[in-house]
Every structure is written in C-alpha cells, then in structure tokens.
Write a protein that holds these residues in place. Structure first.
Motif, PDB file in Angstrom:
ATOM      1  N   PRO A 150       0.840  -1.199   0.000  1.00  0.00           N
ATOM      2  CA  PRO A 150       0.000   0.000   0.000  1.00  0.00           C
ATOM      3  C   PRO A 150       0.878   1.253   0.000  1.00  0.00           C
ATOM      4  CG  PRO A 150      -0.869  -1.597   1.544  1.00  0.00           C
ATOM      5  CD  PRO A 150       0.467  -2.126   1.067  1.00  0.00           C
ATOM      6  N   GLY A 151       0.486   2.228  -0.805  1.00  0.00           N
ATOM      7  CA  GLY A 151       1.248   3.462  -0.915  1.00  0.00           C
ATOM      8  C   GLY A 151       2.292   3.451  -2.015  1.00  0.00           C
ATOM      9  N   THR A 152       2.427   2.324  -2.745  1.00  0.00           N
ATOM     10  CA  THR A 152       3.392   2.253  -3.838  1.00  0.00           C
ATOM     11  C   THR A 152       2.903   3.102  -4.999  1.00  0.00           C
ATOM     12  OG1 THR A 152       4.075   0.013  -3.213  1.00  0.00           O
ATOM     13  CG2 THR A 152       4.612   0.739  -5.451  1.00  0.00           C
ATOM     14  N   ARG A 153       3.685   4.111  -5.336  1.00  0.00           N
ATOM     15  CA  ARG A 153       3.337   5.021  -6.430  1.00  0.00           C
ATOM     16  C   ARG A 153       3.541   4.336  -7.772  1.00  0.00           C
ATOM     17  NH1 ARG A 153       0.596   9.390  -4.330  1.00  0.00           N
ATOM     18  NH2 ARG A 153       1.599   9.988  -2.406  1.00  0.00           N
ATOM     19  N   TRP A 154       2.746   4.754  -8.751  1.00  0.00           N
ATOM     20  CA  TRP A 154       2.820   4.215 -10.102  1.00  0.00           C
ATOM     21  C   TRP A 154       4.232   4.349 -10.660  1.00  0.00           C
ATOM     22  CZ3 TRP A 154       0.074   0.942 -12.666  1.00  0.00           C
ATOM     23  CH2 TRP A 154       0.150   0.858 -14.054  1.00  0.00           C
ATOM     24  N   ALA A 155       4.853   5.497 -10.410  1.00  0.00           N
ATOM     25  CA  ALA A 155       6.204   5.753 -10.920  1.00  0.00           C
ATOM     26  C   ALA A 155       7.235   4.797 -10.317  1.00  0.00           C
ATOM     27  CB  ALA A 155       6.602   7.197 -10.631  1.00  0.00           C
ATOM     28  N   ASP A 156       6.928   4.213  -9.173  1.00  0.00           N
ATOM     29  CA  ASP A 156       7.862   3.304  -8.508  1.00  0.00           C
ATOM     30  C   ASP A 156       7.704   1.852  -8.940  1.00  0.00           C
ATOM     31  OD1 ASP A 156       8.943   5.444  -7.104  1.00  0.00           O
ATOM     32  OD2 ASP A 156       7.499   5.224  -5.472  1.00  0.00           O
ATOM     33  N   ILE A 157       6.695   1.571  -9.763  1.00  0.00           N
ATOM     34  CA  ILE A 157       6.493   0.220 -10.284  1.00  0.00           C
ATOM     35  C   ILE A 157       7.394   0.060 -11.516  1.00  0.00           C
ATOM     36  CG2 ILE A 157       4.821  -1.358 -11.332  1.00  0.00           C
ATOM     37  CD1 ILE A 157       2.645   0.057  -9.678  1.00  0.00           C
ATOM     38  N   PRO A 158       8.129  -1.039 -11.619  1.00  0.00           N
ATOM     39  CA  PRO A 158       9.032  -1.218 -12.768  1.00  0.00           C
ATOM     40  C   PRO A 158       8.308  -1.109 -14.108  1.00  0.00           C
ATOM     41  CG  PRO A 158       9.381  -2.945 -11.122  1.00  0.00           C
ATOM     42  CD  PRO A 158       8.158  -2.181 -10.693  1.00  0.00           C
ATOM     43  N   ASP A 159       8.998  -0.560 -15.101  1.00  0.00           N
ATOM     44  CA  ASP A 159       8.416  -0.374 -16.428  1.00  0.00           C
ATOM     45  C   ASP A 159       8.032  -1.686 -17.103  1.00  0.00           C
ATOM     46  OD1 ASP A 159       8.534   2.390 -16.275  1.00  0.00           O
ATOM     47  OD2 ASP A 159      10.488   2.494 -17.254  1.00  0.00           O
ATOM     48  N   ASP A 160       8.646  -2.799 -16.689  1.00  0.00           N
ATOM     49  CA  ASP A 160       8.330  -4.085 -17.310  1.00  0.00           C
ATOM     50  C   ASP A 160       7.192  -4.822 -16.592  1.00  0.00           C
ATOM     51  OD1 ASP A 160       9.706  -4.798 -15.009  1.00  0.00           O
ATOM     52  OD2 ASP A 160      11.088  -6.160 -16.023  1.00  0.00           O
ATOM     53  N   TRP A 161       6.566  -4.160 -15.619  1.00  0.00           N
ATOM     54  CA  TRP A 161       5.410  -4.733 -14.907  1.00  0.00           C
ATOM     55  C   TRP A 161       4.256  -4.888 -15.885  1.00  0.00           C
ATOM     56  CZ3 TRP A 161       0.451  -2.848 -13.725  1.00  0.00           C
ATOM     57  CH2 TRP A 161      -0.240  -3.514 -12.724  1.00  0.00           C
ATOM     58  N   ILE A 162       3.463  -5.929 -15.698  1.00  0.00           N
ATOM     59  CA  ILE A 162       2.296  -6.164 -16.558  1.00  0.00           C
ATOM     60  C   ILE A 162       1.057  -6.352 -15.694  1.00  0.00           C
ATOM     61  CG2 ILE A 162       3.594  -7.145 -18.494  1.00  0.00           C
ATOM     62  CD1 ILE A 162       2.717  -9.934 -17.472  1.00  0.00           C
ATOM     63  N   CYS A 163      -0.096  -6.129 -16.291  1.00  0.00           N
ATOM     64  CA  CYS A 163      -1.372  -6.303 -15.601  1.00  0.00           C
ATOM     65  C   CYS A 163      -1.470  -7.745 -15.089  1.00  0.00           C
ATOM     66  CB  CYS A 163      -2.524  -6.003 -16.565  1.00  0.00           C
ATOM     67  SG  CYS A 163      -4.164  -6.286 -15.852  1.00  0.00           S
ATOM     68  N   PRO A 164      -1.806  -7.921 -13.804  1.00  0.00           N
ATOM     69  CA  PRO A 164      -1.894  -9.279 -13.262  1.00  0.00           C
ATOM     70  C   PRO A 164      -3.087 -10.071 -13.792  1.00  0.00           C
ATOM     71  CG  PRO A 164      -2.550  -7.684 -11.606  1.00  0.00           C
ATOM     72  CD  PRO A 164      -2.030  -6.902 -12.779  1.00  0.00           C
ATOM     73  N   LEU A 165      -4.053  -9.395 -14.404  1.00  0.00           N
ATOM     74  CA  LEU A 165      -5.225 -10.105 -14.918  1.00  0.00           C
ATOM     75  C   LEU A 165      -5.101 -10.507 -16.379  1.00  0.00           C
ATOM     76  CD1 LEU A 165      -8.161  -8.093 -13.277  1.00  0.00           C
ATOM     77  CD2 LEU A 165      -6.979 -10.134 -12.440  1.00  0.00           C
ATOM     78  N   CYS A 166      -4.481  -9.637 -17.195  1.00  0.00           N
ATOM     79  CA  CYS A 166      -4.479  -9.933 -18.629  1.00  0.00           C
ATOM     80  C   CYS A 166      -3.119  -9.823 -19.307  1.00  0.00           C
ATOM     81  CB  CYS A 166      -5.494  -9.040 -19.350  1.00  0.00           C
ATOM     82  SG  CYS A 166      -4.995  -7.311 -19.452  1.00  0.00           S
TER      83      CYS A 166
END
Length: 58
Positions: free
Chosen positions: A30-46
């Motif tokens: 909780p509190g993780t900003r979008w900018a702090d998520i790695p660029d290679d992250w993908i949607c967990p659903l699709c």
C-alpha cells in the motif's frame, strides 16, 4: 503519506491499480506510487504492459 494517491486502469481489461491500496498479492505494498512500479510490470489479470494503463479519476 500524502492523500494525493492516483488510480490507474488497464485499457484492456479494466483492472484498477490504486496507489493507496497497492496490490499486496503482486508484491506492491500500500502506498506504492505508479512511478515506482518497474516499467516491465504487466497487468496481473491480462498481461497488458504498464505503458497501456491510463490514470483515471474515481
């Protein structure tokens, strides 16, 4: 923590990532900003890439 958390929506399936809540099941505290998520992250659903999400007003 600031209250200016944002929500991001997958263009493909509608999955919502809320910065305030994070996604603990995906390792995002909780509190993780979008900018702090790695660029290679993908949607967990699709599997849609992070670059295909839009910030939305809820």
């Amino acid at each position: 923590m600031s209250d200016d958390f944002k929500t991001w929506q997958c263009r493909t399936c509608g999955y919502l990532y809320e910065e305030k809540l994070g996604d603990p099941g995906e390792g995002l505290a909780p509190g993780t900003r979008w900018a702090d998520i790695p660029d290679d992250w993908i949607c967990p659903l699709c599997g849609t890439p992070k670059s295909d999400f839009d910030m939305v007003e809820i």
